[in-house]
Scaffold this motif. Structure first.
Motif, PDB file in Angstrom:
ATOM      1  N   TRP A  10     -31.152  61.428  17.197  1.00  0.00           N
ATOM      2  CA  TRP A  10     -32.524  61.747  16.791  1.00  0.00           C
ATOM      3  C   TRP A  10     -33.357  62.224  17.983  1.00  0.00           C
ATOM      4  O   TRP A  10     -34.246  63.073  17.826  1.00  0.00           O
ATOM      5  CB  TRP A  10     -33.182  60.540  16.118  1.00  0.00           C
ATOM      6  N   LEU A  11     -33.075  61.711  19.184  1.00  0.00           N
ATOM      7  CA  LEU A  11     -33.789  62.198  20.368  1.00  0.00           C
ATOM      8  C   LEU A  11     -33.454  63.661  20.621  1.00  0.00           C
ATOM      9  O   LEU A  11     -34.347  64.463  20.967  1.00  0.00           O
ATOM     10  CB  LEU A  11     -33.446  61.347  21.583  1.00  0.00           C
ATOM     11  N   GLN A  12     -32.202  64.032  20.451  1.00  0.00           N
ATOM     12  CA  GLN A  12     -31.834  65.445  20.602  1.00  0.00           C
ATOM     13  C   GLN A  12     -32.590  66.314  19.604  1.00  0.00           C
ATOM     14  O   GLN A  12     -33.074  67.401  19.941  1.00  0.00           O
ATOM     15  CB  GLN A  12     -30.326  65.621  20.421  1.00  0.00           C
ATOM     16  N   THR A  13     -32.694  65.847  18.366  1.00  0.00           N
ATOM     17  CA  THR A  13     -33.440  66.583  17.342  1.00  0.00           C
ATOM     18  C   THR A  13     -34.906  66.745  17.740  1.00  0.00           C
ATOM     19  O   THR A  13     -35.508  67.813  17.578  1.00  0.00           O
ATOM     20  CB  THR A  13     -33.336  65.861  15.992  1.00  0.00           C
ATOM     21  N   GLU A  14     -35.494  65.661  18.272  1.00  0.00           N
ATOM     22  CA  GLU A  14     -36.889  65.706  18.708  1.00  0.00           C
ATOM     23  C   GLU A  14     -37.083  66.723  19.833  1.00  0.00           C
ATOM     24  O   GLU A  14     -38.043  67.506  19.821  1.00  0.00           O
ATOM     25  CB  GLU A  14     -37.337  64.316  19.156  1.00  0.00           C
ATOM     26  N   LEU A  15     -36.184  66.722  20.810  1.00  0.00           N
ATOM     27  CA  LEU A  15     -36.317  67.659  21.924  1.00  0.00           C
ATOM     28  C   LEU A  15     -36.121  69.104  21.463  1.00  0.00           C
ATOM     29  O   LEU A  15     -36.826  70.011  21.919  1.00  0.00           O
ATOM     30  CB  LEU A  15     -35.310  67.306  23.016  1.00  0.00           C
ATOM     31  N   LYS A  16     -35.194  69.317  20.542  1.00  0.00           N
ATOM     32  CA  LYS A  16     -34.991  70.667  20.009  1.00  0.00           C
ATOM     33  C   LYS A  16     -36.260  71.170  19.327  1.00  0.00           C
ATOM     34  O   LYS A  16     -36.605  72.353  19.438  1.00  0.00           O
ATOM     35  CB  LYS A  16     -33.837  70.672  19.008  1.00  0.00           C
ATOM     36  N   SER A  17     -36.967  70.272  18.636  1.00  0.00           N
ATOM     37  CA  SER A  17     -38.182  70.677  17.923  1.00  0.00           C
ATOM     38  C   SER A  17     -39.293  71.098  18.873  1.00  0.00           C
ATOM     39  O   SER A  17     -40.249  71.764  18.458  1.00  0.00           O
ATOM     40  CB  SER A  17     -38.675  69.535  17.027  1.00  0.00           C
ATOM     41  N   ARG A  18     -39.173  70.729  20.138  1.00  0.00           N
ATOM     42  CA  ARG A  18     -40.224  71.056  21.113  1.00  0.00           C
ATOM     43  C   ARG A  18     -39.868  72.253  21.989  1.00  0.00           C
ATOM     44  O   ARG A  18     -40.686  72.671  22.815  1.00  0.00           O
ATOM     45  CB  ARG A  18     -40.492  69.838  22.003  1.00  0.00           C
ATOM     46  N   GLN A  19     -38.672  72.796  21.824  1.00  0.00           N
ATOM     47  CA  GLN A  19     -38.230  73.860  22.719  1.00  0.00           C
ATOM     48  C   GLN A  19     -39.012  75.153  22.546  1.00  0.00           C
ATOM     49  O   GLN A  19     -39.067  75.972  23.464  1.00  0.00           O
ATOM     50  CB  GLN A  19     -36.726  74.113  22.528  1.00  0.00           C
ATOM     51  N   SER A  20     -39.637  75.336  21.382  1.00  0.00           N
ATOM     52  CA  SER A  20     -40.423  76.558  21.189  1.00  0.00           C
ATOM     53  C   SER A  20     -41.723  76.534  21.988  1.00  0.00           C
ATOM     54  O   SER A  20     -42.304  77.591  22.271  1.00  0.00           O
ATOM     55  CB  SER A  20     -40.740  76.750  19.698  1.00  0.00           C
ATOM     56  N   ASN A  21     -42.169  75.339  22.359  1.00  0.00           N
ATOM     57  CA  ASN A  21     -43.423  75.207  23.108  1.00  0.00           C
ATOM     58  C   ASN A  21     -43.222  74.853  24.574  1.00  0.00           C
ATOM     59  O   ASN A  21     -44.147  74.980  25.373  1.00  0.00           O
ATOM     60  CB  ASN A  21     -44.308  74.135  22.460  1.00  0.00           C
ATOM     61  N   HIS A  22     -42.033  74.383  24.921  1.00  0.00           N
ATOM     62  CA  HIS A  22     -41.774  73.959  26.300  1.00  0.00           C
ATOM     63  C   HIS A  22     -40.402  74.444  26.742  1.00  0.00           C
ATOM     64  O   HIS A  22     -39.501  74.628  25.922  1.00  0.00           O
ATOM     65  CB  HIS A  22     -41.831  72.430  26.419  1.00  0.00           C
ATOM     66  N   SER A  23     -40.262  74.649  28.042  1.00  0.00           N
ATOM     67  CA  SER A  23     -38.971  75.043  28.608  1.00  0.00           C
ATOM     68  C   SER A  23     -38.140  73.783  28.823  1.00  0.00           C
ATOM     69  O   SER A  23     -38.253  73.107  29.841  1.00  0.00           O
ATOM     70  CB  SER A  23     -39.187  75.777  29.937  1.00  0.00           C
ATOM     71  N   ILE A  24     -37.314  73.470  27.819  1.00  0.00           N
ATOM     72  CA  ILE A  24     -36.564  72.210  27.821  1.00  0.00           C
ATOM     73  C   ILE A  24     -35.069  72.486  27.723  1.00  0.00           C
ATOM     74  O   ILE A  24     -34.614  73.236  26.855  1.00  0.00           O
ATOM     75  CB  ILE A  24     -36.974  71.311  26.636  1.00  0.00           C
ATOM     76  N   ASP A  25     -34.318  71.886  28.602  1.00  0.00           N
ATOM     77  CA  ASP A  25     -32.869  71.822  28.469  1.00  0.00           C
ATOM     78  C   ASP A  25     -32.500  70.351  28.464  1.00  0.00           C
ATOM     79  O   ASP A  25     -33.091  69.555  29.193  1.00  0.00           O
ATOM     80  CB  ASP A  25     -32.174  72.527  29.638  1.00  0.00           C
ATOM     81  N   PHE A  26     -31.559  69.970  27.612  1.00  0.00           N
ATOM     82  CA  PHE A  26     -31.111  68.587  27.655  1.00  0.00           C
ATOM     83  C   PHE A  26     -29.590  68.536  27.630  1.00  0.00           C
ATOM     84  O   PHE A  26     -28.919  69.384  27.051  1.00  0.00           O
ATOM     85  CB  PHE A  26     -31.719  67.741  26.527  1.00  0.00           C
ATOM     86  N   PHE A  27     -29.064  67.540  28.298  1.00  0.00           N
ATOM     87  CA  PHE A  27     -27.629  67.403  28.500  1.00  0.00           C
ATOM     88  C   PHE A  27     -27.185  66.072  27.900  1.00  0.00           C
ATOM     89  O   PHE A  27     -27.450  65.006  28.455  1.00  0.00           O
ATOM     90  CB  PHE A  27     -27.318  67.456  29.994  1.00  0.00           C
ATOM     91  N   PRO A  28     -26.522  66.093  26.727  1.00  0.00           N
ATOM     92  CA  PRO A  28     -26.071  64.838  26.117  1.00  0.00           C
ATOM     93  C   PRO A  28     -24.756  64.361  26.723  1.00  0.00           C
ATOM     94  O   PRO A  28     -23.807  65.141  26.863  1.00  0.00           O
ATOM     95  CB  PRO A  28     -25.884  65.224  24.643  1.00  0.00           C
TER      96      PRO A  28
END
Length: 320
Positions: free
Chosen positions: A20-38
């Motif tokens: 669910w955290l990955q889903t949350e971060l994906k939802s914010r990628q359109s507004n922020h420059s976010i990369d996440f590494f699971p």
């Protein structure tokens, strides 16, 4: 190495909360420059790691250079920790020590978001007779999960004095679609879903339903983790925060609400073999500190959460 402004390393990323955290971060990628590494142990996606291997962690952190680490990896189910206490301590306590020291060695500026648990309070809940408790209450864990999390939390707090840029959270019970049936809400919802499609008779056998617990939606919980991983709140550094609704939900009421949601007539039978007194009658948290520091409060109603969990299991059993 990615050049994104935010690089979030998530341990235990393929578990219920991590997903669910990955889903949350994906939802914010359109507004922020976010990369996440699971990353996780025997991970189906992302990178497989063993947080008991310190050198492996140092190489991981050094290579990715995260701006934040959300440390979710744990033996999380209290029953699992009770059945394998040595593993629980190795993962929850020693593994956290390894991850924290690896962060300090290889990415000293990264924010270390440590996920503890309300289970660390243990019998201290009984001293408050159902009133919400704050973060300054003495930790009196009652099981291997709570004790190993309390030990890890103490270590992380100590390292904050040595330069670790950390925030610690004590989330109370949280549920949502995708949680396994080891947990009470999912267990009830799955049984009701199976009854609805004729996989079992309309009977649910239960034990003690009198306990009261503070429940949250997992999507509200990961919102707090994402906020702190992405943005610097100076007042949070080295601090610990409850994540709680401040409301008690009796297990009996949860079952009644799920039965109502399912639209079925169910025979609820008390099984004497499951009747065990609860060591903690009521566990409720005060999350006013999180509200003041990061403006966090629950946004999803518990009725919505229960409906979503039931619908998830109805879809699963129908497709099986």
């Amino acid at each position: 190495m990615t050049t994104s402004e935010h690089r979030i390393l998530i341990t235990g990323a393929n578990g219920f909360v991590g997903t669910w955290l990955q889903t949350e971060l994906k939802s914010r990628q359109s507004n922020h420059s976010i990369d996440f590494f699971p990353v996780g142990y025997k991970a189906a996606t992302g990178k497989s790691i063993d947080i008991r291997d310190y050198d492996q962690l140092v190489d991981l952190v050094d290579g990715y250079q995260p701006t934040a680490i959300v440390h979710l990896a744990a033996v999380a189910a209290p029953a699992e920790a009770r059945n394998a206490p040595r593993l629980a301590w190795d993962i929850n306590a020693t593994g956290t020590m390894n991850m924290a020291y690896a962060a300090m060695e290889a990415a000293p500026n990264a924010r270390f978001v440590f996920i503890s648990s309300s289970e660390t309070y243990g019998t201290s809940f009984n001293d408050f007779e159902g009133e919400p408790i704050g973060e300054n209450v003495v930790l009196k864990p009652m099981n291997a999960y709570g004790a190993s999390k309390a030990a890890a939390e103490a270590l992380v707090g100590q390292l904050a004095h040595e330069g670790l840029n950390t925030v610690r959270f004590r989330p109370f019970n949280h549920t949502g679609p995708g949680q396994t049936e080891e947990y009470v809400v999912a267990a009830f919802a799955k049984q009701l879903a199976e009854i609805s499609v004729g996989l079992r008779p309309p009977v649910i056998k239960v034990g003690n339903l009198s306990a009261k617990r503070d429940f949250l939606d997992v999507r509200d919980v990961v919102r707090a983790y994402a906020d702190v991983a992405l943005f610097d709140f100076p007042s949070t550094r080295g601090q610990v925060f409850n994540l709680a609704s401040g409301k008690a939900q009796q297990i009996q009421d949860i079952l009644d609400k799920l039965i109502h949601i399912s639209g079925q007539k169910i025979d609820v039978q008390v099984d004497p073999e499951r009747l065990r007194p609860s060591a903690v009658a009521s566990a409720v948290g005060d999350a006013s500190a999180a509200l003041n520091a990061i403006r966090w409060k629950p946004a999803i109603s518990f009725e919505t959460t229960l409906t979503n969990v039931y619908d998830y299991w109805k879809e699963r059993v129908t497709a099986a």
